[in-house]
Design a protein around this motif. Structure first.
Motif, short mmCIF file in Angstrom:
data_model
loop_
_atom_site.label_atom_id
_atom_site.label_comp_id
_atom_site.label_asym_id
_atom_site.label_seq_id
_atom_site.Cartn_x
_atom_site.Cartn_y
_atom_site.Cartn_z
N VAL A 98 0.84 -1.21 0.00
CA VAL A 98 0.00 0.00 0.00
C VAL A 98 0.87 1.25 0.00
O VAL A 98 0.65 2.19 -0.76
CB VAL A 98 -0.94 0.01 1.22
N ALA A 99 1.89 1.25 0.86
CA ALA A 99 2.77 2.42 0.96
C ALA A 99 3.50 2.69 -0.35
O ALA A 99 3.58 3.84 -0.79
CB ALA A 99 3.77 2.21 2.09
N GLN A 100 4.02 1.65 -0.97
CA GLN A 100 4.77 1.81 -2.21
C GLN A 100 3.92 2.45 -3.30
O GLN A 100 4.39 3.29 -4.07
CB GLN A 100 5.29 0.45 -2.68
N LYS A 101 2.66 2.07 -3.36
CA LYS A 101 1.77 2.63 -4.37
C LYS A 101 1.26 4.01 -3.99
O LYS A 101 1.03 4.86 -4.86
CB LYS A 101 0.58 1.68 -4.58
N ALA A 102 1.10 4.27 -2.70
CA ALA A 102 0.50 5.52 -2.24
C ALA A 102 1.48 6.68 -2.14
O ALA A 102 1.09 7.84 -2.33
CB ALA A 102 -0.17 5.31 -0.89
N ILE A 103 2.74 6.40 -1.86
CA ILE A 103 3.71 7.48 -1.60
C ILE A 103 3.75 8.54 -2.70
O ILE A 103 3.74 9.75 -2.40
CB ILE A 103 5.12 6.90 -1.34
N PRO A 104 3.76 8.16 -4.00
CA PRO A 104 3.78 9.20 -5.03
C PRO A 104 2.54 10.08 -5.03
O PRO A 104 2.56 11.19 -5.58
CB PRO A 104 3.88 8.40 -6.34
N ASN A 105 1.44 9.61 -4.42
CA ASN A 105 0.20 10.38 -4.38
C ASN A 105 -0.03 11.08 -3.04
O ASN A 105 -1.05 11.73 -2.84
CB ASN A 105 -0.99 9.46 -4.67
N CYS A 106 0.91 10.89 -2.12
CA CYS A 106 0.80 11.54 -0.81
C CYS A 106 1.61 12.83 -0.86
O CYS A 106 2.75 12.84 -1.32
CB CYS A 106 1.35 10.64 0.29
N ASN A 107 1.03 13.88 -0.40
CA ASN A 107 1.68 15.19 -0.47
C ASN A 107 2.61 15.39 0.73
O ASN A 107 2.44 16.31 1.53
CB ASN A 107 0.61 16.29 -0.50
N ILE A 108 3.59 14.50 0.86
CA ILE A 108 4.53 14.56 1.98
C ILE A 108 5.58 15.62 1.69
O ILE A 108 6.26 15.58 0.67
CB ILE A 108 5.22 13.19 2.19
N VAL A 109 5.71 16.58 2.58
CA VAL A 109 6.63 17.70 2.39
C VAL A 109 7.36 18.01 3.69
O VAL A 109 7.00 17.51 4.76
CB VAL A 109 5.91 18.97 1.90
N PHE A 110 8.36 18.84 3.59
CA PHE A 110 8.98 19.44 4.77
C PHE A 110 9.14 20.92 4.47
O PHE A 110 9.96 21.32 3.66
CB PHE A 110 10.34 18.81 5.07
N ILE A 111 8.33 21.73 5.12
CA ILE A 111 8.36 23.17 4.90
C ILE A 111 8.54 23.84 6.27
O ILE A 111 7.70 23.67 7.15
CB ILE A 111 7.06 23.67 4.24
N ALA A 112 9.64 24.56 6.42
CA ALA A 112 9.95 25.19 7.70
C ALA A 112 10.23 26.68 7.49
O ALA A 112 10.12 27.19 6.37
CB ALA A 112 11.14 24.50 8.36
N GLY A 113 10.56 27.37 8.58
CA GLY A 113 10.95 28.77 8.48
C GLY A 113 9.84 29.69 7.99
O GLY A 113 8.66 29.48 8.25
N ASP A 114 10.24 30.73 7.27
CA ASP A 114 9.29 31.76 6.83
C ASP A 114 8.24 31.21 5.87
O ASP A 114 7.09 31.66 5.88
CB ASP A 114 10.04 32.92 6.17
N ASP A 115 8.63 30.27 5.01
CA ASP A 115 7.68 29.68 4.07
C ASP A 115 6.57 28.96 4.83
O ASP A 115 5.39 29.06 4.49
CB ASP A 115 8.40 28.72 3.14
N MET A 116 6.94 28.24 5.88
CA MET A 116 5.97 27.58 6.74
C MET A 116 5.01 28.60 7.35
O MET A 116 3.79 28.40 7.35
CB MET A 116 6.69 26.82 7.86
N ARG A 117 5.57 29.68 7.83
CA ARG A 117 4.75 30.69 8.49
C ARG A 117 3.72 31.30 7.53
O ARG A 117 2.54 31.43 7.86
CB ARG A 117 5.63 31.80 9.05
N VAL A 118 4.16 31.67 6.33
CA VAL A 118 3.25 32.28 5.36
C VAL A 118 2.12 31.34 4.99
O VAL A 118 0.93 31.72 5.00
CB VAL A 118 4.03 32.70 4.10
N LYS A 119 2.46 30.10 4.66
CA LYS A 119 1.44 29.13 4.25
C LYS A 119 0.47 28.83 5.39
O LYS A 119 -0.74 28.70 5.19
CB LYS A 119 2.10 27.84 3.76
N THR A 120 1.00 28.70 6.59
CA THR A 120 0.15 28.38 7.74
C THR A 120 -0.77 29.55 8.08
O THR A 120 -1.96 29.35 8.35
CB THR A 120 1.01 28.02 8.96
N GLU A 121 -0.24 30.76 8.07
CA GLU A 121 -1.07 31.93 8.38
C GLU A 121 -2.21 32.09 7.38
O GLU A 121 -3.35 32.39 7.76
CB GLU A 121 -0.21 33.20 8.40
N ASP A 122 -1.93 31.88 6.10
CA ASP A 122 -2.98 31.97 5.08
C ASP A 122 -4.08 30.95 5.34
O ASP A 122 -5.28 31.26 5.24
CB ASP A 122 -2.39 31.75 3.68
N PHE A 123 -3.68 29.74 5.67
CA PHE A 123 -4.64 28.67 5.92
C PHE A 123 -5.46 28.93 7.19
O PHE A 123 -6.69 28.83 7.19
CB PHE A 123 -3.89 27.34 6.04
#
Length: 348
Positions: free
Chosen positions: A295-320
């Protein structure tokens, strides 16, 4: 007991006692946090012990390489991982101090910050939009087709509930669609496969799991797209559906900033590894009880797994969070987080 009440009760009780705690296409992991040099040769006595809670699903998948390196004794710190099936399991341990960091829904991160009076900080976004409407009902081809239907979901009190509620309201369907909540994503998936329910909201990788097992089940709507349309319709600018985040206890990071920055660096590398290597990552997924390898092998390309930190994290989180707050202040704990909600002390 409903999940929202349970979470709120756990948070408030712990606070009083302490008197104070996947989608279409593979994403490119991003971060504004610089790499932190790691020492794989440090003795166990020199390593900082850190207790981390992860959820079964994309947040667990993103942590796999860190978990493997921890077992191999090559990680920068000494980690004790708790793998949970629902957010309320890690919330109780986080606010009571039994966990130092945990993966939780993004709106719950803000709620925890408010309930603990700044005792919890947001360190990274780890998952973007991964919600889909899955159904065996061939008549459902657009959001308007949900009128008069019953939709099942999980994640009450978290992003799935508020995102779906926002989308239905924006499309004038709030009073015309009945939404029933079950405790966990796995329960919703099981009910779909058993034919007991026809339509449900599910995140990846459960979408891949059920549609692979039953050809009658289809992904009819991408709720990330529906969210963006709803936000635009409400003239609220732009907002990325940030599903999951990593939070840390403020007291822990204050006392162990170097160790925590090393962990963030390892986590970033792990996310990159998993996105680029779904086959071996799938094997690790089964080893660490996140989900079966196939399941994991097939699903990983369709999972929006990211690592977003710092100012980019702040901007995206505040908007949401702004969209959620204006729609329903309770969805983020009743108040918009202050500046100290964001852990921005990483270099870079």
């Amino acid at each position: 007991m409903k999940l929202t009440k349970k979470i709120a009760g756990l948070v408030l009780s712990a606070a009083l006692l302490a008197a104070s705690a996947g989608c279409a296409g593979q994403p490119a992991a991003s971060s504004s946090a610089a790499e932190v040099p790691q020492s794989s040769t440090a003795s166990a006595a020199e390593k900082t012990q850190m207790r981390v809670g992860v959820l079964k699903g994309p947040t667990g998948l993103g942590m796999l390489q860190v978990m493997e390196h921890n077992d191999q004794k090559t990680a920068a710190n000494e980690y004790i991982f708790t793998v949970a099936g629902s957010p309320d399991e890690v919330v109780a341990k986080l606010v009571s101090g039994e966990l130092d960091a945990a993966a939780v829904p993004t709106n719950l991160a803000a709620t925890l910050y408010n309930k603990t009076k700044g005792g919890v900080q947001l360190a990274a976004i780890n998952t973007l939009g991964i919600l889909y409407l899955v159904t065996s009902d061939e008549s459902i081809k657009s959001i308007a087709d949900l009128k008069g239907k019953t939709v099942y979901s999980s994640g009450q009190g978290a992003v799935p509930e508020y995102a779906l509620d926002y989308i239905l309201t924006a499309n004038g369907l709030k009073d015309d669609v009945k939404v029933e909540y079950l405790a966990e994503h796995s329960e919703v998936a099981s009910q779909l496969l058993a034919g007991k329910i026809a339509t449900a909201v599910l995140p990846e990788p459960f979408v891949t799991q059920v549609t692979t097992k039953d050809a009658k089940l289809k992904s009819a709507l991408d709720l990330t797209d529906e969210w963006e349309r709803a936000v635009q319709k409400a003239d609220q600018g732009s907002s990325v559906l940030t599903m999951g985040a990593l939070v840390v206890r403020s007291e822990f990071v204050k006392q162990n900033q170097g160790a925590f920055d090393s962990f963030l660096s390892e986590y970033q590398k792990s996310v990159n590894y998993v996105n680029q290597n779904p086959q071996p990552a799938g094997t690790l997924s089964e080893k660490y009880d996140i989900m079966p390898a196939a399941v994991a092998q097939k699903a990983i390309p369709n999972c929006n797994i990211v690592f977003i930190a710092g100012d980019d994290m702040r901007v995206k989180t505040e908007d949401f969070l702004k969209v959620l707050y204006e729609y329903n202040p309770k969805s983020i704990g009743g108040a918009f987080p202050k500046d100290d909600f964001y852990y921005l002390n990483t270099a870079g």
